[in-house]
Design an enzyme around this catalytic site. Structure first.
Site: not given
Ligand code: GLY
Ligand code: MN
Ligand code: MN
Length: 446
Positions: A48, A251, A268, A279, A358, A362, A369, A392, A396, A413, A415
């Site tokens: 359940d 990731h 992140d 984010d 990358h 976004h 995203h 961002e 690396y 990074r 962001e």
């Molecule tokens: N946290 C996912 C990204 O930065 O795109």
């Molecule tokens: Mn992001």
């Molecule tokens: Mn992020």
């Protein structure tokens, strides 16, 4: 008792005028047609116990209704109608899982024209579809829902000899809603600012507590603590807490390694407030002091980010801020002797991808995203006030015999979340420290 399910319920949002207005706008876009917008399915984990439920973002955007097993039906044209199909009240289940609106209360609270039991949807849908020119639903999102819609259509087509007309046009309703969600309203920006502020506090807390010898998960726990104690419902995505070499795994979500003196820590993480995401990424030294190589790399990413943020303005192509960041990063890679110049060759060959693989950001909104296209008819979309995006850039550096050892395993990074305004931009996450001196001072404070 299923505590996860109970905790996942969203408190009701009382002011539903915004949702009503969005439904009206969508009805105009639908024209002579009918749209079915289901919330997310609820998945059983075992017995359940369910996986935590999170509503579908499109459904939430149009209703603010947080219960599972619900479908919004919108009819456009000359006699627009909005119908919500939802669970019935259930005294026994409500003892276990908490309050359910039921159709009668839901109709009043959520301002739809009609509300019905979800158990009536299959019977009522063919009648609602009959005579409509277009039928829209999230095509292909959920195979089970596609089959149901096909069944309703078959029921309508079976009556064509009795003079009933079946729709001849089919479209994905998400495309219409995506366009609406790309431009945030004031109330949405307020929630995004709240998510940004809470997330900023969580990052500050992480900087303040981090010490060599702690584990990544201990820092993750500090983030979660700050999110929940501030009223955010959950993280907006799995937090990345990545020390040393783990920061070069884009990731990384293991979050279980010890934090070593001399390494950087990349975090992140952002929370979700009433459906809206923040984010944020910050990178700082585990021991509170950047090494010279770490500092050089960090300053480079910071400069790239500043150039990118300046390129965010109304009328600019979506790709412009990525290009701005790329130019600074590629030149920096040459200056740090990670790559051989000249700049044009590095940019053209794509050699920079060894260290920056990358894109620079976004759309951000109800989903981390977020929805919305990045190009239209082969051309990048132009930014417009109300768009929210992330900026961002990163660097690396994995171990490589051609790279000086002092740079190995540096992963950085930075962001931030940026709102496009009429005269430029507003950084929603500006309260999150990112200057070298600022971070070192914060980490030195006890
Ligand atoms: N946290 C996912 C990204 O930065 O795109
Ligand atoms: Mn992001
Ligand atoms: Mn992020």
């Amino acid at each position: 008792m299923s505590p996860v399910r109970a905790a996942a319920r969203r408190k009701p949002v009382q002011d539903h005028r915004a949702h009503q207005q969005r439904r009206r706008r969508l009805q105009r876009l639908i024209g002579d047609g009918i749209a079915f917008i289901p919330t997310a399915p609820e998945y059983l984990r075992n017995a359940d116990t369910h996986f935590p439920f999170r509503f579908d973002s499109h459904f939430w955007y149009l209703t603010g209704f947080g219960e599972p097993e619900a479908v919004l039906v919108l009819i456009g044209g000359r006699t627009p109608r909005s119908l919500l199909f939802c669970r019935d009240r259930d005294a026994e289940r409500e003892i276990w899982d908490g309050h359910r609106y039921g159709p009668r209360e839901a109709q009043k609270v959520f301002g739809v024209d009609e509300a019905h039991s979800i158990t009536r949807l299959d019977a009522m849908a063919p009648e609602l579809i009959a005579g409509q020119r277009r039928l829209l639903h999230p095509l292909g999102l959920d195979a089970g829902f596609d089959v149901r819609v096909n069944g309703w259509l078959a029921a309508v087509r079976a009556k064509v000899r009795a003079g009933v007309a079946a729709p001849g046009e089919f479209a994905d309703v998400r495309q219409l809603i995506d366009g609406m969600r790309l431009v945030k309203e004031r109330s949405e920006i307020t929630l995004m600012q709240k998510a940004a502020d809470i997330s900023a506090r969580a990052h500050v807390r992480a900087m303040q507590v981090t010490r060599p010898g702690m584990h990544e998960y201990e820092i993750e726990a500090e983030l979660l603590h700050e999110f929940r104690r501030s009223g955010a419902q959950s993280p907006a995505y799995p937090s990345i807490v990545a020390g040393g070499a783990n920061a070069c795994v884009l990731h990384y979500v293991g979050n279980d390694a010890p934090l070593r003196d001399g390494d950087l820590l990349l975090i992140d993480a952002g929370c979700e407030v009433d459906g809206y995401a923040a984010d944020i990424t910050r990178t700082f030294p585990v021991n509170g002091r950047f090494s010279p190589a770490q500092r050089d790399c960090y300053q480079l990413v910071l400069e790239a980010q500043a150039a990118a943020i300046r390129a965010v303005k109304p009328g600019a192509a979506f790709t412009a801020y990525h290009q701005a960041a790329l130019k600074v990063l590629a030149q920096g890679m040459i200056d740090l002797k990670l790559l051989k110049g000249p700049l044009d060759r590095v940019l053209e060959s794509g050699d920079y991808r060894q260290f920056y693989m990358h894109r620079t950001g976004h759309w951000l909104g109800l989903d981390v995203h977020d929805v919305g296209t990045y190009a239209e008819q082969g051309k990048p979309r132009r930014l417009t006030p109300g768009n929210v995006l992330t900026v961002e850039p990163g660097l690396y550096i994995r171990p490589d015999a051609k790279v000086a050892r002092e740079f190995w395993n540096i992963g950085i990074r930075i962001e931030d979340d940026v709102l496009v305004t009429a005269d430029g931009r507003k950084v929603l996450t500006a309260a999150t420290p990112k200057g070298v001196e600022q971070i070192e001072a914060l980490m030195a404070d006890d």
